[in-house]
Motif scaffolding. Structure first.
Motif, PDB file in Angstrom:
ATOM      1  N   ALA A   1     -39.668  31.087  36.220  1.00  0.00           N
ATOM      2  CA  ALA A   1     -39.478  32.475  35.818  1.00  0.00           C
ATOM      3  C   ALA A   1     -38.045  32.943  36.078  1.00  0.00           C
ATOM      4  CB  ALA A   1     -40.478  33.369  36.573  1.00  0.00           C
ATOM      5  N   GLY A   2     -37.401  32.382  37.113  1.00  0.00           N
ATOM      6  CA  GLY A   2     -36.031  32.778  37.406  1.00  0.00           C
ATOM      7  C   GLY A   2     -35.004  32.132  36.485  1.00  0.00           C
ATOM      8  N   LEU A   3     -35.360  30.944  35.935  1.00  0.00           N
ATOM      9  CA  LEU A   3     -34.417  30.216  35.075  1.00  0.00           C
ATOM     10  C   LEU A   3     -34.591  30.522  33.609  1.00  0.00           C
ATOM     11  CD1 LEU A   3     -34.416  26.702  36.791  1.00  0.00           C
ATOM     12  CD2 LEU A   3     -32.687  28.486  36.971  1.00  0.00           C
ATOM     13  N   TRP A   4     -35.743  30.928  33.202  1.00  0.00           N
ATOM     14  CA  TRP A   4     -36.006  31.149  31.761  1.00  0.00           C
ATOM     15  C   TRP A   4     -36.675  32.496  31.550  1.00  0.00           C
ATOM     16  CZ3 TRP A   4     -34.130  28.517  27.815  1.00  0.00           C
ATOM     17  CH2 TRP A   4     -34.619  28.825  26.546  1.00  0.00           C
ATOM     18  N   PRO A   5     -36.243  33.284  30.626  1.00  0.00           N
ATOM     19  CA  PRO A   5     -35.117  33.002  29.719  1.00  0.00           C
ATOM     20  C   PRO A   5     -33.787  33.086  30.458  1.00  0.00           C
ATOM     21  CG  PRO A   5     -35.925  35.218  29.394  1.00  0.00           C
ATOM     22  CD  PRO A   5     -36.891  34.582  30.344  1.00  0.00           C
ATOM     23  N   PRO A   6     -32.806  32.281  30.012  1.00  0.00           N
ATOM     24  CA  PRO A   6     -31.515  32.254  30.729  1.00  0.00           C
ATOM     25  C   PRO A   6     -30.796  33.585  30.634  1.00  0.00           C
ATOM     26  CG  PRO A   6     -31.364  31.095  28.640  1.00  0.00           C
ATOM     27  CD  PRO A   6     -32.815  31.423  28.830  1.00  0.00           C
ATOM     28  N   ARG A   7     -30.123  33.922  31.687  1.00  0.00           N
ATOM     29  CA  ARG A   7     -29.332  35.154  31.731  1.00  0.00           C
ATOM     30  C   ARG A   7     -27.870  34.741  31.907  1.00  0.00           C
ATOM     31  NH1 ARG A   7     -33.862  35.711  34.788  1.00  0.00           N
ATOM     32  NH2 ARG A   7     -35.352  37.336  34.153  1.00  0.00           N
ATOM     33  N   VAL A   8     -27.121  34.668  30.791  1.00  0.00           N
ATOM     34  CA  VAL A   8     -25.732  34.192  30.782  1.00  0.00           C
ATOM     35  C   VAL A   8     -24.801  35.400  30.828  1.00  0.00           C
ATOM     36  CG1 VAL A   8     -23.997  32.851  29.567  1.00  0.00           C
ATOM     37  CG2 VAL A   8     -26.409  32.179  29.469  1.00  0.00           C
ATOM     38  N   THR A   9     -23.890  35.373  31.787  1.00  0.00           N
ATOM     39  CA  THR A   9     -22.907  36.451  31.896  1.00  0.00           C
ATOM     40  C   THR A   9     -21.618  36.046  31.180  1.00  0.00           C
ATOM     41  OG1 THR A   9     -21.987  35.605  33.952  1.00  0.00           O
ATOM     42  CG2 THR A   9     -23.887  37.088  34.122  1.00  0.00           C
ATOM     43  N   ARG A  10     -20.765  37.004  30.964  1.00  0.00           N
ATOM     44  CA  ARG A  10     -19.481  36.726  30.310  1.00  0.00           C
ATOM     45  C   ARG A  10     -18.637  35.771  31.148  1.00  0.00           C
ATOM     46  NH1 ARG A  10     -15.961  41.751  28.405  1.00  0.00           N
ATOM     47  NH2 ARG A  10     -17.845  41.949  27.122  1.00  0.00           N
ATOM     48  N   ALA A  11     -18.667  35.911  32.443  1.00  0.00           N
ATOM     49  CA  ALA A  11     -17.886  35.021  33.302  1.00  0.00           C
ATOM     50  C   ALA A  11     -18.340  33.581  33.163  1.00  0.00           C
ATOM     51  CB  ALA A  11     -18.000  35.480  34.768  1.00  0.00           C
ATOM     52  N   GLN A  12     -19.670  33.388  33.058  1.00  0.00           N
ATOM     53  CA  GLN A  12     -20.180  32.025  32.898  1.00  0.00           C
ATOM     54  C   GLN A  12     -19.740  31.427  31.571  1.00  0.00           C
ATOM     55  OE1 GLN A  12     -24.319  32.940  33.480  1.00  0.00           O
ATOM     56  NE2 GLN A  12     -24.316  32.197  35.601  1.00  0.00           N
ATOM     57  N   LEU A  13     -19.714  32.233  30.514  1.00  0.00           N
ATOM     58  CA  LEU A  13     -19.256  31.742  29.207  1.00  0.00           C
ATOM     59  C   LEU A  13     -17.790  31.325  29.258  1.00  0.00           C
ATOM     60  CD1 LEU A  13     -20.963  34.269  26.740  1.00  0.00           C
ATOM     61  CD2 LEU A  13     -21.490  31.841  27.039  1.00  0.00           C
ATOM     62  N   VAL A  14     -16.964  32.123  29.935  1.00  0.00           N
ATOM     63  CA  VAL A  14     -15.539  31.797  30.055  1.00  0.00           C
ATOM     64  C   VAL A  14     -15.359  30.488  30.816  1.00  0.00           C
ATOM     65  CG1 VAL A  14     -13.343  32.528  31.032  1.00  0.00           C
ATOM     66  CG2 VAL A  14     -14.797  34.185  29.858  1.00  0.00           C
ATOM     67  N   VAL A  15     -16.099  30.308  31.902  1.00  0.00           N
ATOM     68  CA  VAL A  15     -16.000  29.078  32.694  1.00  0.00           C
ATOM     69  C   VAL A  15     -16.428  27.880  31.864  1.00  0.00           C
ATOM     70  CG1 VAL A  15     -16.924  27.850  34.685  1.00  0.00           C
ATOM     71  CG2 VAL A  15     -16.237  30.240  34.904  1.00  0.00           C
ATOM     72  N   ALA A  16     -17.519  28.018  31.096  1.00  0.00           N
ATOM     73  CA  ALA A  16     -17.997  26.921  30.254  1.00  0.00           C
ATOM     74  C   ALA A  16     -16.958  26.547  29.210  1.00  0.00           C
ATOM     75  CB  ALA A  16     -19.317  27.313  29.590  1.00  0.00           C
ATOM     76  N   LEU A  17     -16.321  27.546  28.604  1.00  0.00           N
ATOM     77  CA  LEU A  17     -15.299  27.276  27.600  1.00  0.00           C
ATOM     78  C   LEU A  17     -14.098  26.551  28.220  1.00  0.00           C
ATOM     79  CD1 LEU A  17     -14.245  27.610  24.730  1.00  0.00           C
ATOM     80  CD2 LEU A  17     -13.369  29.857  25.363  1.00  0.00           C
ATOM     81  N   LEU A  18     -13.667  26.968  29.402  1.00  0.00           N
ATOM     82  CA  LEU A  18     -12.545  26.304  30.063  1.00  0.00           C
ATOM     83  C   LEU A  18     -12.879  24.860  30.417  1.00  0.00           C
ATOM     84  CD1 LEU A  18     -11.298  29.156  32.434  1.00  0.00           C
ATOM     85  CD2 LEU A  18     -10.217  28.332  30.339  1.00  0.00           C
TER      86      LEU A  18
END
Length: 262
Positions: free
Chosen positions: A32-49
């Motif tokens: 329940a804590g992992l799904w559905p995923p809650r992606v923040t903007r900071a996490q997206l930036v880190v993934a892109l880098l």
């Protein structure tokens, strides 16, 4: 606890469990804590880098792999390759200076018409050498390839020709055939043809050009000489002070092209 809060013993157990929310297990709480995923903007930036960094490392590894052939070369082989690159750069620089000098002569000559005529005659002679319609002589090398096992194919001889041209060869003759811009090799080992004319081993290239540059180009690691020797061919390169290339090609009139000059 009051009587109102106690469950009625007469009430069925199924009804009691339906009204009372079931306690979640540890695994269920984790899901329940992992799904559905809650992606923040900071996490997206880190993934892109991280993606960009991984891509850069992959490109670097591939580039390093492409240059791995030079890593195993000996120091003297690397020096020879570097010298050849320096020689090619110097030839291009000399050609640039020659063209600039011609331009200066045309601009400063008191009789520009006479200077233009002189340069035209010189250019005609140079083009005649390249086209095979004019005999030539000068310093150069002879490349002799003996092929007792018929392992030397047409494409290997073509590679030798291209390497000589890249090293500054100005006139070439192969087994009595004048090499020109559209010269081609065909056939397999033991049945090689130059411009449709059959030639047999030993294959002898008579080349006019700077002898040191021509010999260095043939002997670079993994180059022409090593490739031919892998086919059990015997290769001999000799520098010559004066080579005569006098086999001529007939001047051909183009079928369609005409000069645009008045």
């Amino acid at each position: 606890m009051s009587d109102a809060e106690l469950p009625d013993p007469s009430e069925p157990a199924a009804e009691r469990s339906a009204d009372t929310p079931a306690e979640l297990t540890g695994r269920q709480r984790l899901i329940a804590g992992l799904w559905p995923p809650r992606v923040t903007r900071a996490q997206l930036v880190v993934a892109l880098l991280l993606f960009v960094l991984g891509l850069g490392l992959a490109i670097q590894v591939r580039s390093t792999s492409d240059n791995s052939a030079l890593r195993g070369a000996r120091q003297e082989d690397l020096v020879r390759i570097l010298d050849e690159l320096d020689d090619r750069t110097q030839r291009l620089e000399d050609e640039k200076q020659r063209l600039e000098a011609q331009r200066t002569e045309l601009e400063n000559s008191s009789d520009q018409a006479e200077e233009a005529r002189r340069q035209t005659v010189e250019k005609e002679r140079q083009l005649g050498v390249l086209a095979g319609t004019v005999a030539a002589h000068g310093p150069g090398i002879t490349l002799t390839v003996d092929d007792p096992g018929n392992g030397v194919k047409a494409d290997m001889l073509l590679d030798a020709l291209q390497e000589l041209r890249a090293a500054g060869a100005e006139a070439i003759e192969v087994n009595g055939v004048r090499v020109v811009a559209n010269t081609y090799f065909s056939g397999d080992g033991g049945n090689v043809r130059v411009d449709g004319r059959k030639i047999t081993a030993p294959y002898v290239f008579e080349v006019i050009g700077k002898p040191q540059d021509l010999e260095t180009a043939l002997n670079i690691p993994g180059g022409v000489v090593q490739t031919l020797e892998k086919e059990q061919a015997t290769v001999h390169v000799e520098q010559v002070d004066d080579i005569v290339v006098d086999v001529l090609r007939p001047a051909q009139r183009p079928d369609y092209a005409r000069s645009s000059s008045p």
